[in-house]
Write a protein that holds these residues in place. Structure first.
Motif, PDB file in Angstrom:
ATOM      1  N   GLY A 180       0.790  -1.231   0.000  1.00  0.00           N
ATOM      2  CA  GLY A 180       0.000   0.000   0.000  1.00  0.00           C
ATOM      3  C   GLY A 180       0.818   1.274   0.000  1.00  0.00           C
ATOM      4  N   LYS A 181       0.079   2.344  -0.171  1.00  0.00           N
ATOM      5  CA  LYS A 181       0.670   3.659  -0.357  1.00  0.00           C
ATOM      6  C   LYS A 181       0.964   4.356   0.964  1.00  0.00           C
ATOM      7  CE  LYS A 181      -0.421   7.453  -3.455  1.00  0.00           C
ATOM      8  NZ  LYS A 181      -1.498   8.056  -4.249  1.00  0.00           N
ATOM      9  N   GLY A 182       0.374   3.886   2.030  1.00  0.00           N
ATOM     10  CA  GLY A 182       0.578   4.511   3.344  1.00  0.00           C
ATOM     11  C   GLY A 182       2.012   4.344   3.810  1.00  0.00           C
ATOM     12  N   LEU A 183       2.447   5.272   4.667  1.00  0.00           N
ATOM     13  CA  LEU A 183       3.819   5.223   5.167  1.00  0.00           C
ATOM     14  C   LEU A 183       3.950   4.138   6.237  1.00  0.00           C
ATOM     15  CD1 LEU A 183       4.626   9.033   5.430  1.00  0.00           C
ATOM     16  CD2 LEU A 183       4.878   7.488   3.478  1.00  0.00           C
ATOM     17  N   LYS A 184       4.881   3.231   6.014  1.00  0.00           N
ATOM     18  CA  LYS A 184       5.137   2.142   6.967  1.00  0.00           C
ATOM     19  C   LYS A 184       6.631   1.902   7.039  1.00  0.00           C
ATOM     20  CE  LYS A 184       1.003  -0.394   5.514  1.00  0.00           C
ATOM     21  NZ  LYS A 184       0.529  -1.580   4.780  1.00  0.00           N
ATOM     22  N   GLU A 185       7.090   1.440   8.194  1.00  0.00           N
ATOM     23  CA  GLU A 185       8.511   1.098   8.341  1.00  0.00           C
ATOM     24  C   GLU A 185       8.969   0.176   7.214  1.00  0.00           C
ATOM     25  OE1 GLU A 185      10.889   1.990  10.365  1.00  0.00           O
ATOM     26  OE2 GLU A 185       9.675   3.255  11.677  1.00  0.00           O
ATOM     27  N   VAL A 186       8.137  -0.805   6.934  1.00  0.00           N
ATOM     28  CA  VAL A 186       8.534  -1.884   6.033  1.00  0.00           C
ATOM     29  C   VAL A 186       8.721  -1.399   4.599  1.00  0.00           C
ATOM     30  CG1 VAL A 186       6.369  -2.874   5.186  1.00  0.00           C
ATOM     31  CG2 VAL A 186       8.140  -4.368   6.129  1.00  0.00           C
ATOM     32  N   THR A 187       8.049  -0.314   4.236  1.00  0.00           N
ATOM     33  CA  THR A 187       8.196   0.203   2.880  1.00  0.00           C
ATOM     34  C   THR A 187       8.958   1.527   2.827  1.00  0.00           C
ATOM     35  OG1 THR A 187       5.951   1.068   3.054  1.00  0.00           O
ATOM     36  CG2 THR A 187       6.226  -0.994   1.880  1.00  0.00           C
ATOM     37  N   HIS A 188       9.626   1.856   3.915  1.00  0.00           N
ATOM     38  CA  HIS A 188      10.575   2.970   3.865  1.00  0.00           C
ATOM     39  C   HIS A 188      11.718   2.532   2.951  1.00  0.00           C
ATOM     40  CE1 HIS A 188      13.900   5.564   5.444  1.00  0.00           C
ATOM     41  NE2 HIS A 188      12.930   6.432   5.590  1.00  0.00           N
ATOM     42  N   PHE A 189      12.122   3.417   2.042  1.00  0.00           N
ATOM     43  CA  PHE A 189      13.155   3.039   1.070  1.00  0.00           C
ATOM     44  C   PHE A 189      14.416   2.500   1.749  1.00  0.00           C
ATOM     45  CE2 PHE A 189      16.575   3.675  -1.984  1.00  0.00           C
ATOM     46  CZ  PHE A 189      15.996   3.283  -3.174  1.00  0.00           C
TER      47      PHE A 189
ATOM     48  N   GLY D 175      21.919  10.023  -2.057  1.00  0.00           N
ATOM     49  CA  GLY D 175      21.156   8.853  -1.648  1.00  0.00           C
ATOM     50  C   GLY D 175      20.151   9.251  -0.590  1.00  0.00           C
ATOM     51  N   MET D 176      19.091   8.437  -0.438  1.00  0.00           N
ATOM     52  CA  MET D 176      17.960   8.833   0.409  1.00  0.00           C
ATOM     53  C   MET D 176      18.274   8.856   1.894  1.00  0.00           C
ATOM     54  SD  MET D 176      17.168   5.984   2.189  1.00  0.00           S
ATOM     55  CE  MET D 176      15.778   6.718   3.002  1.00  0.00           C
ATOM     56  N   SER D 177      19.355   8.244   2.320  1.00  0.00           N
ATOM     57  CA  SER D 177      19.622   8.239   3.760  1.00  0.00           C
ATOM     58  C   SER D 177      19.831   9.653   4.275  1.00  0.00           C
ATOM     59  CB  SER D 177      20.818   7.352   4.093  1.00  0.00           C
ATOM     60  OG  SER D 177      21.937   7.670   3.300  1.00  0.00           O
ATOM     61  N   GLY D 178      20.193  10.560   3.385  1.00  0.00           N
ATOM     62  CA  GLY D 178      20.288  11.961   3.773  1.00  0.00           C
ATOM     63  C   GLY D 178      18.963  12.521   4.253  1.00  0.00           C
ATOM     64  N   ALA D 179      17.865  11.921   3.824  1.00  0.00           N
ATOM     65  CA  ALA D 179      16.544  12.393   4.241  1.00  0.00           C
ATOM     66  C   ALA D 179      16.105  11.777   5.559  1.00  0.00           C
ATOM     67  CB  ALA D 179      15.514  12.092   3.158  1.00  0.00           C
ATOM     68  N   GLY D 180      16.933  10.909   6.104  1.00  0.00           N
ATOM     69  CA  GLY D 180      16.672  10.406   7.449  1.00  0.00           C
ATOM     70  C   GLY D 180      15.808   9.166   7.504  1.00  0.00           C
ATOM     71  N   LYS D 181      15.730   8.637   8.707  1.00  0.00           N
ATOM     72  CA  LYS D 181      15.096   7.353   8.950  1.00  0.00           C
ATOM     73  C   LYS D 181      13.592   7.489   9.164  1.00  0.00           C
ATOM     74  CE  LYS D 181      16.353   3.456  11.840  1.00  0.00           C
ATOM     75  NZ  LYS D 181      17.142   3.058  13.013  1.00  0.00           N
ATOM     76  N   GLY D 182      13.133   8.697   9.452  1.00  0.00           N
ATOM     77  CA  GLY D 182      11.706   8.902   9.716  1.00  0.00           C
ATOM     78  C   GLY D 182      10.877   8.653   8.457  1.00  0.00           C
ATOM     79  N   LEU D 183       9.615   8.291   8.667  1.00  0.00           N
ATOM     80  CA  LEU D 183       8.740   8.004   7.530  1.00  0.00           C
ATOM     81  C   LEU D 183       8.294   9.305   6.861  1.00  0.00           C
ATOM     82  CD1 LEU D 183       6.552   5.136   9.047  1.00  0.00           C
ATOM     83  CD2 LEU D 183       8.743   5.003   7.850  1.00  0.00           C
ATOM     84  N   LYS D 184       8.548   9.401   5.576  1.00  0.00           N
ATOM     85  CA  LYS D 184       8.153  10.579   4.797  1.00  0.00           C
ATOM     86  C   LYS D 184       7.668  10.116   3.432  1.00  0.00           C
ATOM     87  CE  LYS D 184      11.963  13.344   6.674  1.00  0.00           C
ATOM     88  NZ  LYS D 184      13.263  13.939   6.362  1.00  0.00           N
ATOM     89  N   VAL D 186       8.442  11.261   0.648  1.00  0.00           N
ATOM     90  CA  VAL D 186       9.512  11.329  -0.335  1.00  0.00           C
ATOM     91  C   VAL D 186      10.420  10.100  -0.286  1.00  0.00           C
ATOM     92  CG1 VAL D 186      11.426  12.510   0.833  1.00  0.00           C
ATOM     93  CG2 VAL D 186      10.656  13.300  -1.408  1.00  0.00           C
ATOM     94  N   THR D 187      10.472   9.439   0.863  1.00  0.00           N
ATOM     95  CA  THR D 187      11.310   8.246   0.976  1.00  0.00           C
ATOM     96  C   THR D 187      10.494   6.963   1.093  1.00  0.00           C
ATOM     97  OG1 THR D 187      11.579   8.772   3.324  1.00  0.00           O
ATOM     98  CG2 THR D 187      13.368   9.378   1.851  1.00  0.00           C
ATOM     99  N   HIS D 188       9.208   7.054   0.782  1.00  0.00           N
ATOM    100  CA  HIS D 188       8.422   5.829   0.619  1.00  0.00           C
ATOM    101  C   HIS D 188       8.970   5.109  -0.612  1.00  0.00           C
ATOM    102  CE1 HIS D 188       4.792   3.458  -0.572  1.00  0.00           C
ATOM    103  NE2 HIS D 188       4.624   3.383   0.724  1.00  0.00           N
ATOM    104  N   PHE D 189       9.176   3.801  -0.486  1.00  0.00           N
ATOM    105  CA  PHE D 189       9.779   3.053  -1.594  1.00  0.00           C
ATOM    106  C   PHE D 189       9.009   3.261  -2.910  1.00  0.00           C
ATOM    107  CE2 PHE D 189      10.794  -0.615  -4.204  1.00  0.00           C
ATOM    108  CZ  PHE D 189      12.156  -0.779  -4.001  1.00  0.00           C
ATOM    109  N   GLY D 190       7.676   3.288  -2.803  1.00  0.00           N
ATOM    110  CA  GLY D 190       6.874   3.448  -4.011  1.00  0.00           C
ATOM    111  C   GLY D 190       7.065   4.792  -4.687  1.00  0.00           C
ATOM    112  N   ASN D 191       7.531   5.773  -3.951  1.00  0.00           N
ATOM    113  CA  ASN D 191       7.760   7.092  -4.547  1.00  0.00           C
ATOM    114  C   ASN D 191       9.173   7.269  -5.077  1.00  0.00           C
ATOM    115  OD1 ASN D 191       5.150   7.927  -3.987  1.00  0.00           O
ATOM    116  ND2 ASN D 191       5.691   8.675  -1.956  1.00  0.00           N
ATOM    117  N   LEU D 192      10.148   6.693  -4.414  1.00  0.00           N
ATOM    118  CA  LEU D 192      11.538   6.947  -4.792  1.00  0.00           C
ATOM    119  C   LEU D 192      12.113   5.915  -5.760  1.00  0.00           C
ATOM    120  CD1 LEU D 192      14.032   8.674  -4.549  1.00  0.00           C
ATOM    121  CD2 LEU D 192      14.630   7.490  -2.440  1.00  0.00           C
TER     122      LEU D 192
END
Lengths: 334, 334, 334, 334
Positions: A180-189, D175-184, D186-192
């Protein structure tokens, strides 16, 4: 023919929009999400200069005024109360959630109490290769889960040849869009990139769905041991079904026979991959044996064959159209 | 103590160099590949300002003059003739190829005629958790394959509890570095990116290696049905072993007991992933059951625990050092 | 209307096939590559059950018998001799190579001696936003390079406002499909994954193409300093044009004015990305200023707007069709 | 010598831990984050069987009892109040936030009111190539931002040769780690994934940091036009600096002269890439000219040279150690 899309914000909602924009018969007359009040181009910037429609806050009566059929891309539980309203207003429903996929008892065991006990018994499981006739006459289609679609299309042709007392194992791998599109730890890049792992091994809700359908379609009771994985890709699904044959067979022939009339199942001579089905409604299948050991290997696009394009195929069949009308068969995928 | 690296051009050769640069006891005195005549910094630009050594054209007599132990990161078949020469010159060998991993008959069936029948019978299979004592006294270590390392570490503790008449299935997933540095269709970025597929299902050379070691280590004859996959990542390996238990067990306890003294096996409470072991010599293992169905899930770095760092662990043991001396346990991986 | 695709093996050849399969007017009557004698489904397994055509060994006379227009997706140099034959046989040509893109002198300086001096002077540069009228009447279209397409669409509207004595810099980033399907070190997964680097800085053949077109279209002589990069993605292209304004301007307004009638250029309010144009013929553009410093940011799909879909747009215009007939505007991309 | 790490939860905190575990002189005596009360192995599962320490809730007095130097990997603003306390208790500080990087006025313009006006004037900017002597005597190091590190190391050697009236453009890719570990988003896998885009063009806080340091180090006032991008990779940073020379120069020679004594800057003959510096403290630089147009191309690991390993280099220098003691120069990166 006018159709509505309810739940336009998520991945499957967007895929429905894309398919229906180019569909020769269906016309999108209503798009809704939970907030409304936004142009669809703001919701999905890729639609700029392509589709110019206001997104409404979902309302069943409004749908009934402008559409004969509605696709519901809503979360489990939310879906059944909306579907119920629509059905009572005479609108046909293709539901992409899990709410009508299971027998009542199975559903309530694995999800929650059901709020539309009237319609759940009339729903048809929208796996066209096995339920085409029932779909034709149905007003309510429960669109299958992505894992069950790929797993059942691989497994069902072999059930008669399998020793169902032996364990059946499914090692399934999905692109992250399934989460899904929601923000989750598991899908953080940072967590998924260059990574791969299983989740909910032997404990995923698609496991009882597969077991139930094997029983209903083939009359076979067996234990399905299902282990899903997340792949570091956006879309696609690859399934390995492992089972034990009663005796050695010509497995490819079994497969070819099972799907000789199917528009959307392709039997492959080599192991299947994600790329060949990405962006399409195809399910590719390959099979290999090692004596009595059986490996069935299927690939689908989890968002299309595993959700949105299968939903439109079901709608096509419900409405008397050719099943492949407007359904993507090629794609400009990476 | 001076050591040589033969076969410095490939991925495992480079990993050997990296480990040995920082090793407190071993000193790299000789680096060779098939062409020679090049500084190691030209071969591997990441070594600029780190290591300044000429790469030689491999010559066994030259090795014997300057090193007491040699790591061979050579292709199958090339390795055995070079190893033979070195052993006759009194140089200890850790061979990363398949040439000494199998019993003669198994080797010749799956690879080619063997050219060093004298030494193959004295070689020790370098899986330290199961052969530490033999490694101590050996002059020739056959470093295990990457898939067998991850599969055997997962499977061996459970062999006594498994119904070996039932099929055992292994669904293994590897990063592309396992396919080597040479240009191949399968590792072209356009083919592997956003993709995943199996290859050589039930027909990979690591399948007989696993079967043989289960028999030799545990005295059990069983059919291993092995299906490897390529993942769209550079390094890492994830293995799913599926088997049927004779009766229900406390599987985690079995695992903890098996590896309670191991420096490099970590038992995990959750499914393992690639990231936790990437860049290290660790093998992480997780186990789950569903009645008699058993899922064992292991993760290693295919180039380190599956090749180069395990080779250095073996060399450590052969030379009387602590097994974890100079072995990477943390990494600056993505 | 019957069309031929010559050079069906590469990435752009496959994209041409995909577009033309769904094109309402054009009908693929001939597909060729350098070897022939193969079904298109063997060449491109994703076409199984979609298109069933024999691939021929390219022959101009055979083309002339069955098609009125041919798309050439051939390597530079090979293309001009084939195009020449076709033109003499009365077949219209859309050439995707560089062979007819430049003025003769520029071509021979940066490529090789030209073998079709007759037709090069009549060719039209197929950038529809700037050459639509000429395309209508042309028999030979030189389809622009991918980098020049994205760079020129960004730069041209601003040429009048730019201080052309100051340096203009272009930092361009391309997905790897621009480097082609052939096996190369640079596109080995192990080299490109988790990587990014420039190549041929200030020395790429698309640099004189951009300079020449700026001169021909806008009458301005300027030095374009072009640095291309490879991104670890399969498709997509992102371009940063940096220039110095003569004086401060409302840059967005300039852009909107320039493309107010364009079907395929979208002006964005935020920096553009690869995803919004991937799988489509759109060019998205964003602009920002910092006093007199100008940043123009464009995105295209390098295989579609940068090659195959732009080629079909050109063919549409040549044949009197609507320019967007059969052209992809949405895609099932990850 | 005992050191503390404050802010252990994020990416740079973890990298600090990894470096310091293997550091020959520094000993981690205190690890803290904002919650505390957790073993470091739960916070970072990759540390299982590697480091067994309780994470505390950060408390300055506790730090002062057990450590002589503290690394602060805290958010901007949080950092200055904690640093102030530590300095007053006599603990040396290497601050990885922006809080002490800028002159007071610049800081307050781009961040917020400063709460430690006493110490900000004594802080030293920890770019060792330009401030080594000052670092030796300092008690408070402001560790540079990642973009400024890569940009300044590229740009500074050329300032004397550049026409500073002309615009200087920097196109930077991280690389995306510059954007940090928090959920955003911009760093959702589906977006990046399979994507790339710029952000905050001409409006990023690292722009004034670069301008200020050019002025302070080289006495030159110039407009830096900075455009950062996000790459679909986890770590690494690639910078393109574009400028106009006063007259043509031998640019490589300038670079070699500037860094002839540097341990951690490597001059390359070819365009730099992410892989060669990933996992290390190196900054690789390449330069190319086109007449008076100048392209300087640098690469660093954004989490190491751009944060944590540069911090440890600074601590080494502050404590009279060799600057490269315990600093990673090779890595097991993909």
């Amino acid at each position: 023919m006018n159709v509505a899309i309810i739940g336009a914000s998520g991945y499957t909602g967007l895929e429905l929009i894309k398919i229906l924009i180019n569909h020769p018969t269906f016309n999108i007359s209503y798009i809704a999400n939970s907030t409304g009040n936004e142009n669809v181009q703001e919701l999905h910037p890729c639609l700029k200069d392509v589709l110019d429609v206001e997104v409404s806050k979902a309302d069943a009566k409004d749908v009934a005024k402008v559409a004969q059929l509605a696709f519901l891309a809503l979360p489990h539980k939310t879906s059944m109360s909306f579907a119920k309203e629509l059905l009572e207003l005479g609108v046909k429903v293709v539901d992409l959630s899990a709410d009508y996929r299971l027998e009542l008892e199975t559903y309530e065991k694995h999800y929650c109490p059901h709020e539309d006990k009237e319609h759940i018994q009339d729903s048809v499981y929208g796996l066209p290769e096995y339920y085409k006739n029932e779909i034709k006459d149905s007003k309510l289609i429960a669109n299958p889960g992505c894992y069950p679609t790929a797993s059942l299309l691989a497994l069902l042709p072999f059930i008669d040849y399998i020793d169902t007392d032996a364990q059946i194992f499914i090692d399934a791998k999905s692109g992250m869009s399934g989460a899904g599109k929601g923000l989750k730890e598991v899908t953080h890049f940072g967590n998924l990139n260059e990574n791969c792992h299983s989740y909910s091994p032997f404990n995923h809700r698609h496991m009882p769905e597969i077991e139930e359908k094997v029983r209903l379609i083939k009359g076979a009771k067996c234990q399905i041991n299902f282990v899903p994985h997340l792949l570091p890709v956006t879309r696609g699904m690859l399934v390995s079904v492992f089972a034990t044959l009663k005796e050695e067979i010509d497995a490819k022939k079994v497969l070819e026979e099972a799907y000789k009339d199917s528009s959307f199942v392709r039997i492959r001579n080599n192991p299947v991959d994600l790329k060949s089905t990405a962006g399409t409604n195809f399910c590719d299948i390959f099979v290999e044996t090692n004596g009595k050991a059986l490996f069935i290997n299927s690939s689908i696009d989890n968002l299309l064959r595993g959700a949105s394009s299968q939903a439109v195929v079901n709608a096509n069949i419900m409405c008397g159209l050719e099943e492949d009308e407007g359904i993507p068969k090629i794609a400009y995928v990476p």
